[in-house]
Design a protein around this motif. Structure first.
Motif: not given
Ligand code: GRF
Length: 216
Positions: A135-140
């Motif tokens: 699992q990977h992804g993005a953050s703000v």
């Protein structure tokens, strides 16, 4: 667009697809006004996107100044001339100094292509693949002096698939960046957010962060 909308300033360095996502949303349902787009790269495609949307642009390059402090001072003055409520780093590739970050404490956010605290810094997609994450992804997150280390506002996870290359994975993550960055801006300008140490609360509740599944 009404002048009464909260003013944001967006800092960019390159392609500007995240900027475009914000522009598109402000033209539909995001009640914010992008008063200016500022780039440290004169050739950034992001500048063209801003011009097409009739947004004033500025270029402030590091090499135009003898010292980092002089660069920061001019960058800060360029931003502050617009009196923004929020400064958005959308693919702005420069590490910021302590004084600069302190000046915008609690009102500067960044989009980062990983599920922080995993993979701060560069080459996040290749690193997620090399680590075998599924699992990977993005953050703000709010920007603090620690690179990619500030309180996280919102995250989005994507699966890592067996045939993924860093480029394919980056595309999947980027689509999520385009969704969560405008969302974080909305939460900020609607005054939903408070910062509690390294935790962000929305309507008083800690924002739910993604649980990262390591190696399965
Ligand atoms: C995005 O992946 C952002 O998270 C990273 O750099 C990339 C910029 O893309 N910091 P763009 O310029 O918004 O297209």
């Amino acid at each position: 667009m009404s002048k009464a909308y909260p003013v944001i300033v967006v800092l960019v360095s390159g392609r500007g697809s995240n900027l475009q996502a914000i522009i598109d949303r402000t033209q539909h349902d995001l009640p914010a006004r992008i008063a200016s787009v500022i780039s440290d790269e004169p050739e950034a495609l992001a500048l063209e996107r801003a011009r097409r949307a009739a947004i004033p642009t500025h270029v402030v390059t590091r090499r135009a100044f003898p010292t980092r402090t002089a660069f920061d001072r001019v960058l800060q003055a360029t931003i502050d001339a617009y009196h923004p409520e929020l400064v958005v780093l959308a693919g702005f590739m420069r590490i910021l100094t302590g004084d600069f970050v302190a000046h915008y404490q609690g009102k500067m956010i960044n989009v980062h292509p990983s599920l922080l605290p995993a993979f701060p810094g560069l080459d996040t997609h290749a690193r997620a693949l090399a680590a075998g994450h599924r699992q990977h992804g993005a953050s703000v997150h709010f920007v603090t002096e620690e690179v990619d280390g500030g309180p996280v506002i919102i995250q989005a996870a994507v699966p890592v698939l067996p045939e993924d290359t860093p480029e394919i994975l980056a595309e999947r993550v980027l689509a999520q960046e385009h969704r969560i960055l405008p969302e974080a801006i909305r939460w900020f300008i609607e005054r939903d957010l408070t910062i509690d140490g390294n935790i962000v609360r929305r309507h008083g509740e800690p924002v739910p962060l993604q649980r990262r599944m390591q190696n399965g």
